[in-house]
Design an enzyme around this catalytic site. Sequence first.
Site, mmCIF file in Angstrom:
data_model
loop_
_atom_site.group_PDB
_atom_site.id
_atom_site.type_symbol
_atom_site.label_atom_id
_atom_site.label_comp_id
_atom_site.label_asym_id
_atom_site.label_seq_id
_atom_site.Cartn_x
_atom_site.Cartn_y
_atom_site.Cartn_z
ATOM 1 N N LYS A 58 -4.265 8.628 15.445
ATOM 2 C CA LYS A 58 -3.729 9.451 14.364
ATOM 3 C C LYS A 58 -3.689 10.929 14.739
ATOM 4 O O LYS A 58 -2.797 11.667 14.300
ATOM 5 C CB LYS A 58 -4.556 9.236 13.089
ATOM 6 C CG LYS A 58 -4.406 7.831 12.494
ATOM 7 C CD LYS A 58 -2.971 7.539 12.092
ATOM 8 C CE LYS A 58 -2.823 6.245 11.313
ATOM 9 N NZ LYS A 58 -1.435 5.988 10.884
ATOM 10 N N GLY A 69 0.790 -1.225 0.000
ATOM 11 C CA GLY A 69 0.000 0.000 0.000
ATOM 12 C C GLY A 69 0.820 1.271 0.000
ATOM 13 O O GLY A 69 1.787 1.420 -0.751
ATOM 14 N N ILE A 70 0.449 2.205 0.870
ATOM 15 C CA ILE A 70 1.111 3.509 0.937
ATOM 16 C C ILE A 70 2.582 3.337 1.299
ATOM 17 O O ILE A 70 3.454 3.980 0.713
ATOM 18 C CB ILE A 70 0.396 4.415 1.957
ATOM 19 C CG1 ILE A 70 -1.020 4.761 1.469
ATOM 20 C CG2 ILE A 70 1.199 5.680 2.209
ATOM 21 C CD1 ILE A 70 -1.870 5.467 2.512
ATOM 22 N N ARG A 72 5.453 -6.849 9.311
ATOM 23 C CA ARG A 72 5.086 -7.683 10.453
ATOM 24 C C ARG A 72 4.718 -9.103 10.042
ATOM 25 O O ARG A 72 4.923 -10.044 10.798
ATOM 26 C CB ARG A 72 3.926 -7.039 11.211
ATOM 27 C CG ARG A 72 3.657 -7.694 12.560
ATOM 28 C CD ARG A 72 2.666 -6.917 13.387
ATOM 29 N NE ARG A 72 1.363 -6.831 12.758
ATOM 30 C CZ ARG A 72 0.266 -6.394 13.371
ATOM 31 N NH1 ARG A 72 0.341 -5.977 14.621
ATOM 32 N NH2 ARG A 72 -0.881 -6.355 12.732
ATOM 33 N N TYR A 119 -8.835 4.585 16.157
ATOM 34 C CA TYR A 119 -7.933 4.948 15.062
ATOM 35 C C TYR A 119 -7.756 6.471 14.982
ATOM 36 O O TYR A 119 -6.634 6.972 14.856
ATOM 37 C CB TYR A 119 -8.499 4.402 13.753
ATOM 38 C CG TYR A 119 -7.641 4.630 12.533
ATOM 39 C CD1 TYR A 119 -6.484 3.881 12.332
ATOM 40 C CD2 TYR A 119 -7.983 5.569 11.574
ATOM 41 C CE1 TYR A 119 -5.695 4.070 11.206
ATOM 42 C CE2 TYR A 119 -7.211 5.761 10.435
ATOM 43 C CZ TYR A 119 -6.062 5.012 10.265
ATOM 44 O OH TYR A 119 -5.281 5.211 9.145
#
Length: 234
Positions: free
Chosen positions: A144, A13-14, A34, A140
Amino acid sequence: MSRSVLVTGGNRGIGLAIARAFADAGDQVAITYRSGEPPSGFFAVRCDITDAEQVEQAYKEIEDHQGPVEVLVANAGITRDQLLMRMTEEDFSAVIETNLTGTFRVVKRANRGMLRARKGRVVLISSVVGLLGSAGQANYAASKAGLVGFARSLARELGSRNITFNVVSPGFVDTDMTQALNEEQTKNILAQVPLGRYAQPDEIAATVRFLASDDASYITGAVIPVDGGLGMGH
């Protein structure tokens, strides 16, 4: 000049897009992952950032391979979405432990070498959700949002050592997670985005690479949204 770069969670992904952007620019790029198999082309170290001993061991391996980390991109993170009344203590603490406390661990360890060198670039990957909020993502969003205060505190603490700390705040990005959404869900999401589309991972990566470049040497403590206008004003 080739630099030693570390991207946590750089296996997909990112994170993978960010790792590729630095590698394409000629930097030596290490990634942590991981689970699963890491992508080829990078120095990959298996590391669970919730484990301080694994973080220390990962840095030792990376330093032996490519020298002290000069650019750190803290990208590794998890989600455990749930409405508040159904969210367990473990759902909440696991997300905070990975996304916020795990970031603390990797940043603190990277700064050992950066302080000696009296220079460094740290970029934390947050989310539009951290500033805008999102129902079902209180854990979340809290993790963040915490990255913003963390980065700005360190920008003040270590600016005199020529170490910059900045935050990139992506919106919805075209990754495996968004590709799994159905047509109705996608339509509802994109209706909220002024540019009317998902970001491409490469667009996030370009912003990260800019913040780690000499062109951004006077930028620190900034939160850069790459969200198509979704979170403007927050």
